[in-house]
Write an enzyme that holds these catalytic residues in place. Structure first.
Site, PDB file in Angstrom:
ATOM      1  CG  HIS A 214      -1.704  -0.998   1.445  1.00 43.65           C
ATOM      2  ND1 HIS A 214      -1.835  -1.548   3.094  1.00 43.65           N
ATOM      3  CD2 HIS A 214      -2.799  -1.347   0.580  1.00 43.65           C
ATOM      4  CE1 HIS A 214      -2.926  -2.252   2.593  1.00 43.65           C
ATOM      5  NE2 HIS A 214      -3.458  -1.814   1.254  1.00 43.65           N
TER       6      HIS A 214
ATOM      7  CD  GLU B 174      -7.920  -7.419  -1.971  1.00 47.11           C
ATOM      8  OE1 GLU B 174      -6.680  -7.100  -2.567  1.00 47.11           O
ATOM      9  OE2 GLU B 174      -8.031  -8.136  -1.141  1.00 47.11           O
TER      10      GLU B 174
ATOM     11  CD  GLU C  67      -8.048 -10.736   1.285  1.00 44.43           C
ATOM     12  OE1 GLU C  67      -7.687 -10.325   1.088  1.00 44.43           O
ATOM     13  OE2 GLU C  67      -8.384 -10.434   2.764  1.00 44.43           O
TER      14      GLU C  67
ATOM     15  CG  ASP D 215     -10.468  -9.882   6.010  1.00 43.03           C
ATOM     16  OD1 ASP D 215     -10.078 -11.290   5.264  1.00 43.03           O
ATOM     17  OD2 ASP D 215     -10.025  -8.914   5.309  1.00 43.03           O
TER      18      ASP D 215
ATOM     19  CG  ASP E 246      -6.857 -10.194   6.726  1.00 42.88           C
ATOM     20  OD1 ASP E 246      -7.368 -11.175   5.846  1.00 42.88           O
ATOM     21  OD2 ASP E 246      -6.460  -8.976   6.950  1.00 42.88           O
TER      22      ASP E 246
HETATM   23  C1  XLS Z   1      -7.856  -5.949   3.468  1.00 46.85           C
HETATM   24  C2  XLS Z   1      -7.834  -6.620   2.125  1.00 46.85           C
HETATM   25  C3  XLS Z   1      -6.927  -5.508   1.319  1.00 46.85           C
HETATM   26  C4  XLS Z   1      -6.018  -5.126   0.477  1.00 46.85           C
HETATM   27  C5  XLS Z   1      -4.569  -4.658  -0.103  1.00 46.85           C
HETATM   28  O1  XLS Z   1      -9.118  -6.531   4.109  1.00 46.85           O
HETATM   29  O2  XLS Z   1      -7.495  -7.854   1.791  1.00 46.85           O
HETATM   30  O3  XLS Z   1      -5.659  -5.973   1.974  1.00 46.85           O
HETATM   31  O4  XLS Z   1      -5.426  -6.444  -0.104  1.00 46.85           O
HETATM   32  O5  XLS Z   1      -5.817  -3.170  -0.076  1.00 46.85           O
HETATM   33 NI    NI Z   2      -6.110  -8.736   0.329  1.00 47.97          NI
HETATM   34 NI    NI Z   3      -9.169  -9.114   2.578  1.00 45.32          NI
END
Ligand code: XLS
Ligand code: NI
Ligand code: NI
Length: 482
Positions: free
Chosen positions: A147, A278, A314, A353, A355
């Site tokens: 970013h 995305e 994602e 989310d 991650d």
């Molecule tokens: C957030 C997104 C972010 C994008 C990039 O949930 O996954 O990380 O991949 O801004």
């Molecule tokens: Ni992402």
């Molecule tokens: Ni994400």
């Protein structure tokens, strides 16, 4: 995705407890309540390695007991006609790995890496960038994603912000040349600053729309300059909480115009990378315009943008939208839209989310089956949009997390090769549709199965006998390859 700056109070405490960088290097982490290392952020003078205890990670095979080794990922090994590294094209996400603090809505940051001094200064950004390149090199990963605002600090004006960016990007360019690495993708972070509280391209404020445009313009330039292979749009706030105070049509029109302007500017500067969208259904807004792959595809078609964009799927966003990652990958793939994968996974109970690094071998095998059917992801790849758990606070954990995620996907690839070689599952699917391998089936598949002809056939055939779908057998065949 968190800003690196710590509250002033922490900085004051930190400065009175300052340790030298050398002592700091010997520590795995320092206690979060000290606010990190504390030289006031003035210097970029880190001596020696950032990860002195970590060797270059090597492939040692499935029986290895060494946690800092690959068990399944063997970069140079050829599987299904391609080197593993070319199937995978792994990338480190700068924001999670180097800006993640471990904070959550209820808790303070838990991570304070030895090289962090608690400031959001340019010197700190440079030092962090050097740590990042050493990390990639030791891991054996040659791509990264960023970013804009996470690699370089915001200034007081756009000019100052862009100047900060230029300084950091120069260093990144030099480090890339030394380590033979490049960005898998870059993006503009259009969600954290308060100006983007109503969105960026969908903001009702024309000055915010313009600001977002200026920010994306610069991020495209930087991604291009660094040799990035793709550019991602993930708005974050491109959506609404309620339609009571929003005009959905107008916001979608604005978003499409914004994306078209990005396409135009990309062409103008000669950036050849793929533009990716995305999808994410919610978080932080309740209804995001890129809910899932199908919604995004409909949007691209409506606005005539299909030829210009692909999709970055994602996995955790897929499950948030009520789909499996495999479903989203297949929806993208069969429509020629599969451009990149943000490799992560969610928690089945938490439903947020989260991650997490992917560890489920079955999920990874399904993901890799889509990638193999797609003939790979290039110029896309796998970006580890994943973060350490809040409780993981050792520097070494950064490596363990990536090793685990890479091995999981590598194992998925090996399983797909086994499934293809065995052939039973493919045969099951082929048989499922074999009634269409007939004259009448061919007629239907060529689009010439008119209703009168089909009615005549039904009168001739009588009631059809319908064979078993064999779902459990499919599950047995699939799991026997894992
Ligand atoms: C957030 C997104 C972010 C994008 C990039 O949930 O996954 O990380 O991949 O801004
Ligand atoms: Ni992402
Ligand atoms: Ni994400």
């Amino acid at each position: 995705m968190m800003k690196g700056s710590k509250p002033l109070l922490l900085l004051l405490v930190a400065s009175s407890l300052c340790l030298s960088a050398v002592i700091a290097a010997q520590q795995q982490t320092c206690p979060a309540d000290l606010g990190g290392k504390c030289d006031g952020g003035a210097s970029d003078d880190w001596e020696g390695e950032f990860f002195p205890g970590v060797p270059k990670i090597k492939y040692e095979g499935p029986t290895s007991k060494n946690p800092l080794a690959y068990r399944w990922y063997n970069a140079e090994e050829v599987i299904l006609g391609k080197k593993m590294k070319d199937w995978m094209r792994f990338s480190v996400a700068f924001w999670h790995t180097f800006r993640g603090t471990g904070a959550d809505p209820f808790g303070a940051p838990t991570k304070s890496w030895p090289w962090e001094d608690g400031t959001n200064s340019l010197a700190m950004a440079k030092r962090r960038m050097r740590a990042h390149f050493e990390f990639m090199e030791k891991l054996g990963v040659d791509r990264w994603c960023f970013h804009d605002r996470d690699i370089a600090p915001d200034g007081r004006t756009l000019e100052e912000t862009n100047a900060n960016m230029d300084e950091i990007v120069e260093l990144a360019k030099q480090l890339q040349a030394e380590t033979n690495t490049k960005p898998l993708w870059g993006t503009a972070q259009l969600f954290m600053h308060p100006r983007y509280m109503h969105g960026a391209a969908t903001s009702p404020e024309v000055k915010v729309y313009a600001y977002a445009a200026a920010q994306v313009k610069k991020a495209l330039e930087v991604t291009h300059y660094l040799g990035g292979e793709n550019y991602v749009f993930w708005g974050g706030r491109e959506g609404y909480q309620t339609l009571l105070n929003t005009d959905m049509k107008r916001e979608l029109d604005h978003l499409a115009n914004f994306l078209q302007a990005a396409v135009d500017y990309k062409k103008k500067i000669g950036f050849k990378g793929t533009l990716l969208i995305e999808p994410k259904p919610q978080e932080p807004t309740k209804h995001q315009y890129d809910w899932d792959v199908a919604t995004t595809f409909a949007f691209l078609q409506k606005y005539g943008l299909t030829g210009e964009f692909k999709i970055n799927v994602e996995c955790n966003h897929a499950t948030l939208s009520g789909h499996s990652c495999h479903h989203e990958l297949e929806t993208a793939r069969i429509n020629g839209l599969l451009g990149n994968i943000d490799a992560n996974t969610g928690d089945p109970q938490v439903g947020w989310d989260t991650d997490q690094f992917m560890t489920d071998i079955a999920e990874a095998t399904l993901v890799m089956s889509s990638v193999v059917k797609n003939g790979g992801l290039a110029p896309g790849g796998f970006n580890f949009d994943a973060k350490l758990r809040r409780e993981s606070t050792d520097v070494e954990d950064m490596f363990l997390a990536h090793i685990s995620g890479m091995d999981t996907l590598a194992r998925g690839l090996r399983n797909v090769a086994k499934l293809i070689e065995d052939g039973s599952l493919d045969e099951l699917v082929r048989k499922r549709y074999q009634s269409f391998d007939s004259q009448i089936g061919a007629l239907i598949e060529s689009g010439k199965g008119d209703f009168e002809t089909l009615e005549k056939k039904v009168l001739e055939w009588g009631e059809p006998t319908v064979p078993s779908g064999k779902q459990e057998l499919a599950e047995i065949l699939f799991h026997s390859a894992l």
